[in-house]
Enzyme design. Structure first.
Site, PDB file in Angstrom:
ATOM      1  N   ALA A 153       0.838  -1.202   0.000  1.00  0.00           N
ATOM      2  CA  ALA A 153       0.000   0.000   0.000  1.00  0.00           C
ATOM      3  C   ALA A 153       0.873   1.252   0.000  1.00  0.00           C
ATOM      4  O   ALA A 153       0.637   2.198  -0.762  1.00  0.00           O
ATOM      5  CB  ALA A 153      -0.922  -0.007   1.215  1.00  0.00           C
ATOM      6  N   TYR A 154       1.877   1.264   0.860  1.00  0.00           N
ATOM      7  CA  TYR A 154       2.799   2.406   0.940  1.00  0.00           C
ATOM      8  C   TYR A 154       3.525   2.604  -0.389  1.00  0.00           C
ATOM      9  O   TYR A 154       3.593   3.721  -0.912  1.00  0.00           O
ATOM     10  CB  TYR A 154       3.795   2.150   2.069  1.00  0.00           C
ATOM     11  N   ALA A 155       4.061   1.518  -0.949  1.00  0.00           N
ATOM     12  CA  ALA A 155       4.793   1.616  -2.212  1.00  0.00           C
ATOM     13  C   ALA A 155       3.880   2.093  -3.340  1.00  0.00           C
ATOM     14  O   ALA A 155       4.302   2.880  -4.197  1.00  0.00           O
ATOM     15  CB  ALA A 155       5.416   0.264  -2.567  1.00  0.00           C
TER      16      ALA A 155
END
Length: 282
Positions: A153-155
């Site tokens: 999700a962060y990436a």
């Protein structure tokens, strides 16, 4: 006087950037989410620093920040906007709750764009304002180019910010506004401690990824405790804001050969095998 807004300035890179720029003579508006953070930042920072309450997911607070900074500028242009606010939560994409997944985009992407759109007139689109056009500096990550397991999700959000930065730079040239990405590697910030706290109750403890995720958490926490000092990234932010001929993207990454140059040039299938071996993914 050069004036800048830094979002996500309570801790880490944002706080370091706010302090550094204030010490270098900038007028700094530092966006924080709590009054206690505002008080602590103001008390510990010499120079012209103005903490403001700014949650990038709340349009009313963004509007209030625009009004406050516009009044302070007295008809001049804003010199810089540093979009630093962000969140990160670890977890396998197959199991991560959708509200957690969506929260990454609400803060890291949509919040960034809400703030950017709101401040583009102050940066240069409003022709009635005086002074040189300003710059947008977006804090992305190595994760904006390399996707690690358990940070999908962060990436994904950081990949999105990389694309948004390039598009903004190519569109906003008509106003003279530049847009620059800074993608740090491991930095000594609390972001991964926060991620560990979010996982402390073991939401994936019984999953097929439990052991690999535990190994991954320890690697990320170690990187967060032994990485670059946030002050080093703050210096890069000042360069991006102030250099007469800035790069389109900066990559302040520790051990750059092994953590940046090699993995960004390896074939993806080879990089897959490195991740699988390192984190026990079979």
């Amino acid at each position: 006087m050069k004036t800048v807004l830094v979002t996500g300035a309570s801790t880490g890179i944002g706080a370091a950037a706010a302090r550094h720029l204030a010490k270098q003579g900038w007028c700094v508006y530092a966006g924080v989410r709590k009054q206690s953070d505002a008080d602590a930042l103001h008390a510990s920072t010499p120079g012209d620093l103005h903490p403001i309450i700014l949650d990038v997911t709340k349009p009313d607070q963004i509007d209030s920040a625009v009004a406050t900074i516009s009044e302070g500028l007295k008809g001049a242009r804003l010199s810089g906007l540093v979009n630093n606010a962000g969140i990160a939560n670890m977890g396998p994409l197959a199991l991560q709750p959708m509200d957690t997944f969506e929260a990454h985009f609400q803060v890291n992407v949509i919040g960034l764009m809400r703030v950017s759109q709101a401040f583009i007139p102050l940066l240069g689109a409003d022709e009635a304002r005086t002074g040189d056009p300003g710059r947008i500096v977006n804090i992305t990550s190595v994760g904006g180019r390399l996707s690690a397991p358990f940070l999908g999700a962060y990436a994904a959000t950081k990949h999105a910010v990389e694309g948004l930065t390039d598009a903004l730079r190519r569109e906003l040239v008509i106003y003279g506004i530049d847009a620059i990405a800074i993608g740090p590697g491991s930095v000594k910030t609390p972001i991964w401690d926060k991620a560990e706290e979010a996982n402390s109750d073991g939401p994936y403890a019984s999953s097929d990824w439990a052991k690999s995720l535990e190994t991954f958490e320890q690697v990320m926490l170690k990187g967060g405790r032994t990485g670059l000092p946030p002050e080093k990234v703050a210096e890069v932010i000042e360069t991006a804001l102030d250099d007469p001929t800035p790069k389109a993207r900066y990559a302040p990454v520790p051990d750059k050969l092994t953590n940046w140059y090699i993995p960004t040039h390896l074939p993806k299938r080879m990089l897959d095998k490195i991740f699988w071996k390192r984190f026990g993914l079979k």
